[in-house]
Scaffold this motif. Structure first.
Motif, short mmCIF file in Angstrom:
data_model
loop_
_atom_site.label_atom_id
_atom_site.label_comp_id
_atom_site.label_asym_id
_atom_site.label_seq_id
_atom_site.Cartn_x
_atom_site.Cartn_y
_atom_site.Cartn_z
N UNK A 171 0.80 -1.22 0.00
CA UNK A 171 0.00 0.00 0.00
C UNK A 171 0.83 1.27 0.00
N UNK A 172 0.22 2.32 -0.54
CA UNK A 172 0.74 3.68 -0.43
C UNK A 172 0.25 4.27 0.88
N UNK A 173 -1.02 4.00 1.19
CA UNK A 173 -1.66 4.40 2.45
C UNK A 173 -2.79 3.39 2.70
N UNK A 174 -3.36 3.33 3.91
CA UNK A 174 -4.36 2.30 4.19
C UNK A 174 -5.50 2.28 3.16
N UNK A 175 -5.61 1.12 2.46
CA UNK A 175 -6.66 0.93 1.47
C UNK A 175 -6.29 1.35 0.07
N UNK A 176 -5.22 2.12 -0.10
CA UNK A 176 -4.80 2.54 -1.44
C UNK A 176 -3.57 1.72 -1.83
N UNK A 177 -3.77 0.87 -2.84
CA UNK A 177 -2.72 -0.07 -3.21
C UNK A 177 -1.68 0.55 -4.12
N UNK A 178 -0.46 0.10 -3.95
CA UNK A 178 0.67 0.49 -4.79
C UNK A 178 0.82 -0.61 -5.85
N UNK A 179 0.53 -0.29 -7.09
CA UNK A 179 0.52 -1.31 -8.14
C UNK A 179 1.90 -1.93 -8.35
N UNK A 180 2.95 -1.16 -8.21
CA UNK A 180 4.30 -1.73 -8.35
C UNK A 180 4.57 -2.74 -7.23
N UNK A 181 4.13 -2.43 -6.02
CA UNK A 181 4.33 -3.36 -4.90
C UNK A 181 3.50 -4.63 -5.09
N UNK A 182 2.28 -4.50 -5.61
CA UNK A 182 1.47 -5.69 -5.88
C UNK A 182 2.19 -6.59 -6.86
N UNK A 183 2.69 -6.01 -7.95
CA UNK A 183 3.42 -6.82 -8.95
C UNK A 183 4.64 -7.48 -8.34
N UNK A 184 5.39 -6.73 -7.54
CA UNK A 184 6.60 -7.26 -6.91
C UNK A 184 6.25 -8.38 -5.93
N UNK A 185 5.16 -8.21 -5.17
CA UNK A 185 4.75 -9.23 -4.21
C UNK A 185 4.37 -10.52 -4.93
N UNK A 186 3.57 -10.40 -5.97
CA UNK A 186 3.14 -11.59 -6.72
C UNK A 186 4.34 -12.26 -7.38
N UNK A 187 5.24 -11.47 -7.94
CA UNK A 187 6.44 -12.04 -8.56
C UNK A 187 7.28 -12.80 -7.55
N UNK A 188 7.42 -12.24 -6.35
CA UNK A 188 8.22 -12.92 -5.30
C UNK A 188 7.57 -14.24 -4.91
N UNK A 189 6.26 -14.28 -4.86
CA UNK A 189 5.55 -15.54 -4.54
C UNK A 189 5.73 -16.55 -5.65
N UNK A 190 5.54 -16.12 -6.88
CA UNK A 190 5.65 -17.04 -8.02
C UNK A 190 7.07 -17.59 -8.17
N UNK A 191 8.04 -16.80 -7.76
CA UNK A 191 9.43 -17.27 -7.82
C UNK A 191 9.63 -18.48 -6.93
N UNK A 192 8.90 -18.53 -5.81
CA UNK A 192 9.03 -19.66 -4.89
C UNK A 192 8.50 -20.95 -5.50
N UNK A 193 7.58 -20.82 -6.48
CA UNK A 193 7.05 -22.01 -7.14
C UNK A 193 8.12 -22.67 -8.03
N UNK A 194 9.13 -21.90 -8.42
CA UNK A 194 10.20 -22.43 -9.26
C UNK A 194 11.28 -23.14 -8.46
N UNK A 195 11.26 -22.95 -7.13
CA UNK A 195 12.29 -23.53 -6.28
C UNK A 195 11.81 -24.88 -5.76
N UNK A 196 12.55 -25.96 -6.03
CA UNK A 196 12.10 -27.29 -5.55
C UNK A 196 12.13 -27.41 -4.05
#
Length: 196
Positions: A171-196
């Motif tokens: 978030x940028x502030x409570x309830x207002x999402x930061x689109x770059x952070x959302x993308x980075x968060x999802x990318x970090x999660x998906x990266x874990x799917x590549x690790x055995x």
């Protein structure tokens, strides 16, 4: 790994989260005196309608009112996430996610458990409690509390939850999402799917 972006207050943030790869969105309702991300029920409807049929919609609440609980269910979300120990005589007609925090017994009368002491404040989850919950629960365990794009990968590796849930960490502030952070968060999660 399933990912929920929670505390969404605007349809455009819901659409962005879906397009970025989130599996679920959470909208806080009936919690005006507890959460700064609370939205009116009509706004929740608009947010839920902003996403397609394959994105799970979750109505999140800290309410203690059975009347408000009925209003939440009437929104027809895919699931409700509640932090109070409401008893149901019959199944509520939607998936039920119950919140559990450090030191509390794991609930069993639900479809999933979210391990969360934070409730949107950014307070970090209890690692030991979360690991024990994943190890012992017979239903899916969702991890929340203090997760960010920078630490979610390590949290997934350590706890091995069914899903992760983030609000303040993207978030940028409570309830207002930061689109770059959302993308980075999802990318970090998906990266874990590549690790055995």
């Amino acid at each position: 790994m399933r990912i929920k972006i929670c505390g969404i207050t605007r349809p455009e943030d819901a659409r962005f989260a879906e397009e970025a790869g989130a599996d679920a969105i959470g909208v806080v309702v009936c919690s005006g005196n507890v959460s700064r991300r609370n939205v009116p029920l009509e706004q929740a409807k608009k947010i839920f309608r902003a996403v397609g049929p394959f994105t799970t919609t979750v109505a999140v609440s800290h309410t203690t009112s059975e009347d408000e609980l009925r209003k939440m269910i009437a929104l027809s979300p895919d699931a409700i996430q509640i932090s109070r120990p409401f008893k149901f005589d019959n199944h509520p007609g939607v998936k039920l996610i119950r919140v559990a925090g450090r030191g509390e017994p794991l609930p069993v009368d639900c479809d999933a458990i979210i391990v969360d002491d934070s409730h949107g404040t950014g307070r970090t989850f209890d690692r030991s409690y979360a690991r024990d919950a994943v190890r012992t629960a017979r239903i899916p365990v969702i991890l929340a509390g203090g997760l960010t794009p920078e630490n979610v990968g390590a949290a997934i590796r350590e706890v091995r939850p069914y899903a992760v849930d983030v609000a303040s960490g993207v978030e940028v502030s409570p309830g207002i999402k930061d689109h770059k952070k959302i993308k980075a968060f999802i990318a970090a999660c998906r990266m874990q799917e590549q690790i055995p």
